[in-house]
Design a protein around this motif. Structure first.
Motif, PDB file in Angstrom:
ATOM      1  N   THR A   1       0.852  -1.186   0.000  1.00  0.00           N
ATOM      2  CA  THR A   1       0.000   0.000   0.000  1.00  0.00           C
ATOM      3  C   THR A   1       0.882   1.228   0.000  1.00  0.00           C
ATOM      4  O   THR A   1       2.071   1.175   0.341  1.00  0.00           O
ATOM      5  CB  THR A   1      -0.928   0.030   1.222  1.00  0.00           C
TER       6      THR A   1
ATOM      7  N   GLY B   1       2.494   4.584   1.185  1.00  0.00           N
ATOM      8  CA  GLY B   1       2.858   5.176   2.463  1.00  0.00           C
ATOM      9  C   GLY B   1       2.597   6.667   2.461  1.00  0.00           C
ATOM     10  O   GLY B   1       1.890   7.207   1.608  1.00  0.00           O
TER      11      GLY B   1
ATOM     12  N   SER C   1      12.302  -7.221  10.769  1.00  0.00           N
ATOM     13  CA  SER C   1      11.199  -6.460  11.364  1.00  0.00           C
ATOM     14  C   SER C   1      10.535  -7.308  12.431  1.00  0.00           C
ATOM     15  O   SER C   1      10.386  -8.528  12.256  1.00  0.00           O
ATOM     16  CB  SER C   1      10.165  -6.089  10.286  1.00  0.00           C
TER      17      SER C   1
ATOM     18  N   THR D   1       4.022  -6.201   9.364  1.00  0.00           N
ATOM     19  CA  THR D   1       3.578  -4.955   8.731  1.00  0.00           C
ATOM     20  C   THR D   1       4.690  -3.930   8.877  1.00  0.00           C
ATOM     21  O   THR D   1       5.069  -3.556   9.993  1.00  0.00           O
ATOM     22  CB  THR D   1       2.295  -4.428   9.391  1.00  0.00           C
TER      23      THR D   1
ATOM     24  N   THR E   1       5.806  -0.241   7.881  1.00  0.00           N
ATOM     25  CA  THR E   1       5.309   1.031   7.348  1.00  0.00           C
ATOM     26  C   THR E   1       6.394   1.905   6.744  1.00  0.00           C
ATOM     27  O   THR E   1       6.097   2.845   6.010  1.00  0.00           O
ATOM     28  CB  THR E   1       4.601   1.820   8.462  1.00  0.00           C
ATOM     29  N   ASP E   2       7.660   1.613   7.065  1.00  0.00           N
ATOM     30  CA  ASP E   2       8.762   2.446   6.575  1.00  0.00           C
ATOM     31  C   ASP E   2       9.707   1.661   5.684  1.00  0.00           C
ATOM     32  O   ASP E   2      10.921   1.890   5.677  1.00  0.00           O
ATOM     33  CB  ASP E   2       9.529   3.049   7.758  1.00  0.00           C
TER      34      ASP E   2
ATOM     35  N   THR F   1       4.378   0.725   1.944  1.00  0.00           N
ATOM     36  CA  THR F   1       4.112  -0.011   3.172  1.00  0.00           C
ATOM     37  C   THR F   1       3.896  -1.468   2.802  1.00  0.00           C
ATOM     38  O   THR F   1       3.139  -1.776   1.872  1.00  0.00           O
ATOM     39  CB  THR F   1       2.859   0.534   3.884  1.00  0.00           C
TER      40      THR F   1
ATOM     41  N   LYS G   1       2.993  -5.529   3.950  1.00  0.00           N
ATOM     42  CA  LYS G   1       2.450  -6.499   4.900  1.00  0.00           C
ATOM     43  C   LYS G   1       2.847  -7.877   4.385  1.00  0.00           C
ATOM     44  O   LYS G   1       2.252  -8.395   3.425  1.00  0.00           O
ATOM     45  CB  LYS G   1       0.930  -6.380   5.020  1.00  0.00           C
TER      46      LYS G   1
END
Length: 480
Positions: free
Chosen positions: A99, A101, A255, A259, A261-262, A268, A270
């Protein structure tokens, strides 16, 4: 002489009857109503005319207000569909969902996922008696940290969690007590082929590993059976806590969650699967064609509004030719093309609607400068796409701000303020009209009463006249 005298008397009698209204059949109720209506007709007609004009003005102003509000709302819906922005797309959707960001991405990226982030899953020994089996009493303690092989390293920054287990407690009771702590570990009772056992699940990430210690009551033993550390073996450790590991654009990363985000500007991730040795491609869509269509639709909508506005403000026939709110709307629209919709745009990036080709003609109508729009899309495609968001700035935010200002009923200089003012005036006129109608009815009632009394007196006069007619007839008969 006798004949002449009789004729004169009869004529006099007729005149007297006529003068007294005898046999005239006057409708005093109707006469009262007509006189009362005539008394107030002029003022009521004036109020009606003013009320009708206000109704027309309110309708015209409401139409303009609705047009700008609908335009902003429709444009917002268009922006939210995402086809006007630069959106990421992934070739292998089984590996991850992508998606947009906070920023806008560009180009292409490669993604290889080697492992997913997981939470620790731990089970207890099975109890043949089922979920109601008692487990002893004492205190269970959760400690958090990392596990490597048979070693556990506690996280000094996280406090231990103590769970008191009362005498007679069952597996169900222990699960409820753990969940009540809200410490990041959840528990439930699972009944399998060998009996019932607790299942404990921790949060994703290697740092969320945990051990379970027990301090049992010597007089009510059994709680120690639930305890576990990695030194006891991995038979009860169904899933180890681990971080996600992936390679994005050739750089290995980890991570604590799936998910991310950065991950990269405008991206972004997932993570949903692995593709070891088979990297997939992430690309970004080109919204140029959609932006050109959207700008063309915007120009058409604005010109439709200007057509209505020009009709309403015509100096000779315009319904709103002297309305402050309507003039304010015209000023807002006339400055729309040069309004900075992206005040923080970098040098060289588009910041106004004129950069997207919106042009204001001399007569106030709008046109689309396709040459300038194409140049902007070619020179700064990401900058142009960034103008089509639902954030604080951008094309939609500007249209929405304009629509809200126009519709504000608390601002006396806005179109909404004009509608509010005219609506209040219309209500006042209706109250005045109702007051005059009440006064008219009062006057009619008084006149009806007066004419009724007059009719009564006239009726008495007719009785006297009838008597006189009889006497005159008698006199004439004697003379003959």
């Amino acid at each position: 002489m006798t004949t002449t005298s009789a004729t004169s008397s009869t004529s006099a009698t007729s005149k007297l009857v006529s003068a007294l209204g005898g046999g005239s059949g006057i409708d005093t109720a109707s006469l009262a109503e007509q006189l009362a209506a005539a008394q107030f007709a002029s003022r009521l007609d004036q109020l009606s005319a003013r009320g009708d004009k206000l109704t027309t003005q309110i309708s015209a102003a409401s139409t303009l207000k609705s047009m700008i509000t609908t335009l902003a709302s429709s444009f917002g819906d268009r922006v939210r569909t995402g086809d006007l922005a630069v959106n990421p797309q992934i070739a292998n959707s089984a590996v991850a969902t992508v998606t947009k960001g906070a920023l806008t991405g560009s180009g292409t990226s490669s993604l290889e996922v080697t492992s997913l982030a997981k939470g620790q899953t731990l089970t207890t020994p099975s109890y043949a008696a089922g979920s109601t089996a008692t487990v002893g009493s004492g205190t269970l303690t959760l400690r958090f940290g990392t596990i490597s092989g048979t070693a556990f390293t506690a996280d000094a920054a996280r406090a231990q969690v103590d769970i008191t287990v009362a005498q007679g407690a069952t597996l169900d009771d222990v699960a409820s007590a753990i969940n009540a702590k809200g410490a990041g570990v959840t528990a439930y009772v699972a009944t399998g082929t060998s009996g019932a056992q607790l299942v404990l699940k921790g949060g994703d990430g290697a740092a969320n590993a945990f051990v379970l210690e027990a301090a049992e009551d010597p007089l009510d033993p059994g709680l120690a059976d639930l305890a576990w550390t990695p030194a006891a073996g991995t038979a009860r450790l169904k899933t180890a806590a681990s971080d996600a590991a992936y390679v994005l654009d050739g750089v290995a990363r980890t991570s604590v969650t799936n998910t991310i985000t950065d991950a990269a500007p405008g991206l972004t991730l997932k993570l949903t699967g692995t593709n070891v040795g088979n990297p997939t491609t992430i690309s970004f869509s080109d919204p140029a064609s959609a932006i050109q269509t959207a700008m063309g639709d915007l120009v058409s909508a604005l010109n439709e509004m200007m057509s209505e506005l020009n009709k309403d403000t015509d100096p000779t026939s315009g319904t709103l030719n002297n309305d402050a709110g309507t003039r304010a709307l015209r000023r807002s629209l006339s400055s729309l093309a040069l309004t900075k919709v992206m005040p923080s745009a970098a040098a060289g990036d588009p910041s106004t609607l004129s950069d997207l080709g919106l042009k204001t003609n001399r007569d106030g109508t709008f046109a689309l400068d396709t040459t300038r729009l194409s140049a902007t899309l070619a020179a700064s495609p990401t900058g142009a796409a960034a103008m089509f968001t639902t954030g604080l700035f951008g094309v939609y935010a500007t249209l929405d701000k304009t629509a809200r200002a126009v519709a504000s009923s608390t601002d006396s200089s806005s179109l909404g303020g004009s509608v509010a003012r005219m609506t209040t005036l219309q209500s006042a006129l209706a109250a005045q009209r109702a007051d005059l109608q009440t006064k008219q009815e009062d006057l009619r009632t008084k006149l009806v009463s007066r004419y009724a009394a007059l009719d009564s007196r006239l009726s008495n006069s007719k009785s006297t006249l009838s008597f006189l007619q009889a006497q005159v007839a008698a006199w004439n008969a004697k003379s003959n």
